[in-house]
Design an enzyme around this catalytic site. Structure first.
Site, mmCIF file in Angstrom:
data_model
loop_
_atom_site.group_PDB
_atom_site.id
_atom_site.type_symbol
_atom_site.label_atom_id
_atom_site.label_comp_id
_atom_site.label_asym_id
_atom_site.label_seq_id
_atom_site.Cartn_x
_atom_site.Cartn_y
_atom_site.Cartn_z
ATOM 1 N N HIS A 130 0.847 -1.187 0.000
ATOM 2 C CA HIS A 130 0.000 0.000 0.000
ATOM 3 C C HIS A 130 0.886 1.241 0.000
ATOM 4 O O HIS A 130 2.117 1.154 0.087
ATOM 5 C CB HIS A 130 -0.948 0.007 1.205
ATOM 6 C CG HIS A 130 -0.234 0.110 2.526
ATOM 7 N ND1 HIS A 130 0.315 -0.978 3.171
ATOM 8 C CD2 HIS A 130 0.052 1.187 3.311
ATOM 9 C CE1 HIS A 130 0.894 -0.583 4.294
ATOM 10 N NE2 HIS A 130 0.759 0.730 4.409
ATOM 11 N N ASP A 145 1.375 4.976 1.934
ATOM 12 C CA ASP A 145 1.006 5.792 3.101
ATOM 13 C C ASP A 145 1.071 7.262 2.710
ATOM 14 O O ASP A 145 2.146 7.786 2.399
ATOM 15 C CB ASP A 145 1.954 5.504 4.265
ATOM 16 C CG ASP A 145 1.758 4.113 4.841
ATOM 17 O OD1 ASP A 145 0.595 3.757 5.113
ATOM 18 O OD2 ASP A 145 2.750 3.384 5.009
ATOM 19 N N LYS A 176 24.781 22.358 -21.262
ATOM 20 C CA LYS A 176 25.082 23.791 -21.348
ATOM 21 C C LYS A 176 24.287 24.344 -22.514
ATOM 22 O O LYS A 176 24.454 23.933 -23.657
ATOM 23 C CB LYS A 176 26.571 24.050 -21.549
ATOM 24 C CG LYS A 176 26.884 25.543 -21.482
ATOM 25 C CD LYS A 176 28.346 25.843 -21.656
ATOM 26 C CE LYS A 176 28.592 27.340 -21.408
ATOM 27 N NZ LYS A 176 27.700 28.215 -22.182
ATOM 28 N N ASP A 217 22.503 27.196 -25.144
ATOM 29 C CA ASP A 217 22.925 28.305 -26.000
ATOM 30 C C ASP A 217 21.775 29.307 -26.062
ATOM 31 O O ASP A 217 21.008 29.341 -27.012
ATOM 32 C CB ASP A 217 23.252 27.756 -27.400
ATOM 33 C CG ASP A 217 24.085 28.746 -28.199
ATOM 34 O OD1 ASP A 217 24.528 29.747 -27.623
ATOM 35 O OD2 ASP A 217 24.267 28.508 -29.403
ATOM 36 N N GLU A 260 25.664 23.275 -26.361
ATOM 37 C CA GLU A 260 27.067 23.683 -26.425
ATOM 38 C C GLU A 260 28.011 22.704 -25.738
ATOM 39 O O GLU A 260 29.184 22.622 -26.076
ATOM 40 C CB GLU A 260 27.234 25.050 -25.755
ATOM 41 C CG GLU A 260 26.676 26.204 -26.543
ATOM 42 C CD GLU A 260 27.078 27.527 -25.923
ATOM 43 O OE1 GLU A 260 27.509 28.401 -26.677
ATOM 44 O OE2 GLU A 260 26.975 27.683 -24.689
#
Length: 900
Positions: A44, A46, A243, A245, A387
């Site tokens: 189950h 909780d 990263k 651009d 990048e």
């Protein structure tokens, strides 16, 4: 009057259970909700809500749902201490609630009746919740990793019985929720939690946003990353992000008002109204996000050029068109303030958890993906057009305006940002661009590093000259006299250009500099990219990380015909836009072409090839797609590429040797896709001798006797093929049952019964969907029994299950006698019989996939959940559920002893 946690304490012996003791806490900040998955006597969930220093708790047998209106029984149980929120582990046998527990989800919540939220006012929130709890109806808004949006808890006529119901809002979703079966803290499943290495338990107070109180700050500067000087490598205690651009942006949300601030402090709010609108729907008083706005080009890849074009549009009419032609997304990677709390002193790992919980994703506001594997993230980022990556220490705090060594960027090319101090004249004299004169700041002086005259387009020249015309000055801004090869126009050093270059020369100049773009998001005085700094040393621009990415990159070519070329193989592809799976009639789901299918095969190959390797393959080919002709092909008698490996097998039916293809490598997989193999069906034995194989013979083709003595007659698995014969009522006369929920649900029940029996026999089983209506249960075994012996074992297990459940299970061979029941086919344990391999698609509408699952994931699974278009995302997030299926082999001699 009873103490709040008296019932909790009465039920537990804290000298025997690792659960926390009964302690009421006093806290500030938003209220916490928690969902723990608990394998007690019955599995189950909780569901717990922090209120008045304790956790109000309900047991939800079927777990929460994101389906609006779905009513899930929630039985109210005793209050739990707040510290229980971070508890996961094993409650010992014979203790109350004995079983495994994980933290399945957690986050903050608020009452939301009338769309009024109290995340930032705990006193008000608790007052509202007490009133609603007494009235037997709670309306609450959850911000968790898995659960988001508005829910109701409604008491029924029985005091302790409530209903948990999802309200209809933008966070409703498919019923695949419970397939997300790992802990949001440890990443472990219920089965794995006991073996998780001992570690310091999470503080319950840090599960959701926590920090000192503050007013929403103004005009912060973003934290910056240093440049890496080597290719990225995975390190412990670091995480990795793509990263981007785009434009770095801090997004301030203040009581419905949104302000977008650039890295230089410029107001970008008017430029991106769709981002502003989505941020206004974050359902919070105060919030501060750090991220990047990116624009997508026509292929859906991030494009700085597209973003700059978008930024030029200012009028209402232009912005309306821009929203359609150049859509933008705000990708968030940090949360600096939430609901009146300063989070900048929390660690990156904690802030990332808070961001995942608190951000409400939308079309134009998204959470950036992270990974613990630098190499995989780097390769995926380059393949996606980013990048490179940014590495971040998990224990680092946020340092506004500082460039810190705890954040490191790795770019795909060697580039740097340089100040433009002037330009030389090109052909045609003054007003014509020859080359930019570049420099960087050191000790507040601008030092010359070289000139760049390549990389320009007509548009970028026009843009630069327009900006330069307002910055002309009579004096050179450089310290010292730059060497010139043409007359120069000097500029006030306000412009910044991004330049790609090969290396630094010994005298501190750029070697082979190429102009990439102007940077309007960087202040000139910030530029310190001199020869003493360490720009990233990386591979050539956008070089894919491996053969798979090189294949995918070549498939981006729009040509109908293509020759895939890698270091040691070539493959001619044709008709790449042929529709293998048609789209739906509404037009909302586009067709799957051969090109997309080949991309899938390339990307899924690391997961699929281990299950194909060294096994005779039966191809189900549909060269014209699923609506065209289809045929089985076992034997290959035509010419084939050199990289395709085959095995010669003696056929007892056709008497003689016949050659089977084996899917042993990536080019073979792609070749099979090219010739229209849309389903891959394999033997359950391998043409390869190893330590676990009783037979060491590789004579498969001299005679039937040789074949029966060879390693190919010893399977890797016991196989149970579970086929529902529960009809939907829509089938044509005499047709096999089509997929329907009732049939699949009963099939799952039978799979669980088989697994329970196998567990009693001390055998571990694995499960996958067939991709159509059924399920496949596999028991990995050492290769010490023949197919005949394996079939006998599976028949014995199947008959035991059938005797225990005669109303649901049949093993009748007459199809008419199977109706309304689940057929257990043990006869798949025959040499030469095949089932479709893991991750193989099926040649039916929707392109479903035969998907390996954990037994926990099977609880919520439907075969339609797993398709060619979503399985790769699942693999990236959850990994290969069958990665160890060939390494966990079990010795049947130990299981059956002398009975064998």
């Amino acid at each position: 009057m009873k103490r709040p946690l008296e019932k909790y304490a009465q039920k537990r012996k804290f000298t025997k259970t690792p659960e926390p003791g009964p302690k009421v806490v006093t806290r500030t900040g938003p209220l916490l909700f928690i969902v723990q998955k608990h394998a007690a006597r019955r599995l189950h969930y909780d569901f717990r809500l922090e209120l008045d220093g304790v956790l109000k708790s309900w047991a939800v047998p079927k777990g929460p749902s994101l389906q609006p209106g779905e009513k899930r029984l929630a039985v109210e149980v005793e209050d739990h201490p707040f510290d229980y929120a971070s508890f996961e582990g094993v409650i010992p046998e014979k203790e109350y609630g004995a079983g495994n527990v994980i933290v399945w989800d957690c986050g903050v919540y608020s009452p939301d009746e009338g769309s009024e939220y109290s995340f930032g006012d705990r006193e008000e929130a608790e007052e509202r919740l007490r009133r609603e709890l007494a009235n037997g109806k709670l309306s609450i808004f959850l911000r968790g990793e898995k659960l988001k949006g508005s829910f109701a808890l409604v008491r029924t006529t029985t005091d302790k019985q409530w209903l948990l119901i999802k309200h209809k809002d933008r966070f409703v979703g498919p019923d695949t929720l419970l397939a997300q079966n790992t802990s949001v803290l440890s990443g472990a499943t219920l089965d794995e939690i006991a073996a998780v290495a001992a570690r310091e338990r999470f503080s319950a107070g840090l599960l959701a946003p926590a920090g000192p109180a503050e007013s929403l700050p103004r005009n912060l500067s973003p934290m910056l990353a240093e440049s890496g000087d080597e290719d990225p490598m995975t390190q412990a205690d670091w995480s990795y992000e793509p990263k981007l651009d785009g434009y770095r942006v801090l997004a301030y949300i203040d009581n419905g008002e949104v302000f977008l601030q650039s890295r230089r402090g410029i107001d970008l709010t008017p430029m991106f109204p769709e981002v502003v609108e989505d941020l206004q729907r974050q359902c919070i008083d105060t919030m501060l996000l750090d991220g990047e706005i990116v624009a997508l080009d026509g292929d859906g890849r991030p494009s700085f050029h597209a973003l700059q074009n978008r930024a030029q549009r200012k009028s209402t009419k232009e912005l309306t068109a821009a929203r359609r032609e150049n859509p933008v997304i705000f990708l968030c990677f940090d949360l600096l303030h939430f609901a009146g709390m300063n989070l900048r002193g929390a660690t990156y790992e904690e802030r990332r958890r808070y961001l995942t919980q608190c951000l409400l994703p939308s079309a134009h506001v998204q959470l950036i993906h992270t990974s613990d594997n630098a190499e995989q993230m780097y390769g995926a980022s380059l393949a996606s057009g980013f990048e490179g990556i940014v590495a971040k220490r998990r224990d680092s705090v946020y340092q506004p305006g500082k460039r810190a060594a705890t954040w490191v960027k790795y770019k795909s090319t060697r580039t740097g940002d340089f100040v433009v101090g002037g330009y030389t004249e090109g052909r045609g004299g003054r007003g014509k661009l020859g080359a930019l004169l570049l420099g960087y700041y050191k000790n507040k002086q601008l030092h010359y590093v070289g000139h760049s005259g390549s990389g320009f387009t007509d548009q970028s020249i026009k843009q630069f000259l327009a900006l330069a015309s307002t910055l002309e000055t009579k004096e050179s801004p450089f310290v010292g006299k730059p060497p010139l090869n043409a007359p120069a126009t000097w500029l006030t050093p306000d412009l910044v250009a991004e330049i790609q270059f090969d290396a630094w020369t010994p005298d501190g100049h750029l070697r082979s500099p190429v102009f990439l773009r102007l940077r309007d998001d960087i202040e000139a005085k910030e530029v310190r990219s001199g020869p003493d700094s360490k720009p990233a040393k990386t591979k050539a621009a956008k070089t894919p990380a491996n053969d798979i990415e090189r294949v995918v990159q070549q498939l981006d070519n729009k040509s109908q015909q293509l020759e895939l070329v890698l270091d040691n193989w070539k493959l001619r592809l044709t008709n790449l836009d042929r529709e293998y799976w048609p789209g739906d009639k509404s037009g909302k789901t586009p067709p799957i072409t051969k090109r997309e299918y080949l991309r899938y095969l390339a990307r899924v190959s690391p997961f699929m090839l281990p299950h194909l390797r060294d096994r005779p393959l039966t191809m189900i080919r549909m060269p014209e797609g699923i609506d065209g002709e289809r045929f089985f092909q076992k034997h290959w008698e035509q010419a084939k590429p050199e990289f395709v490996e085959t095995v010669s097998v003696f056929s007892e039916h056709k008497e003689g040797r016949h050659e089977y293809v084996m899917g042993n490598n990536l080019p073979t997989l792609l070749w099979l896709g090219q010739i229209g193999t849309l389903e891959f069906h394999i033997w359950h034995s391998r043409a390869k001798v190893a330590a676990d194989s009783k037979s060491k013979s590789t004579d498969y083709d001299s005679s039937i006797e040789a074949m029966e003595s060879s390693v190919l007659n010893y399977p890797d698995y016991l196989v149970f093929d579970i086929d529902p014969y529960i009809y939907s009522g829509k089938e044509a006369k005499g047709a096999e049952p089509e997929l329907n929920k009732k049939g699949f649900a009963v099939g799952k029940r039978v799979a669980f019964w088989i697994n329970d029996l196998l567990k009693e026999m001390s055998l571990t089983a694995r499960v996958k969907t067939s991709g159509k209506t059924g399920l496949h249960v596999f028991v990995p075994i050492e290769r010490t029994v023949t197919f005949d012996e394996a079939r006998h074992i599976c028949e014995m297990v199947g008959r035991h299950v059938m005797q225990a459940h005669p109303k649901e299970v049949t093993m009748e061979w007459a199809v008419v006698k199977r109706t309304g029941k689940i057929f257990i086919d043990y006869n798949m344990n025959v040499r030469g019989k095949t089932l479709n391999v893991a991750y193989s698609p099926r040649g039916v509408p929707g392109a479903p996939i035969s998907m390996p699952l954990t037994w926990e994931e099977l609880e919520a699974a439907e075969p339609g959940h797993f398709t060619l278009r979503n399985v790769l995302d699942r693999l990236e997030k959850a990994g290969d559920r069958w990665h160890d299926v060939l390494s966990i082999k079990q010795n049947l001699a130990k299981v059956f002893g002398s009975k064998r």
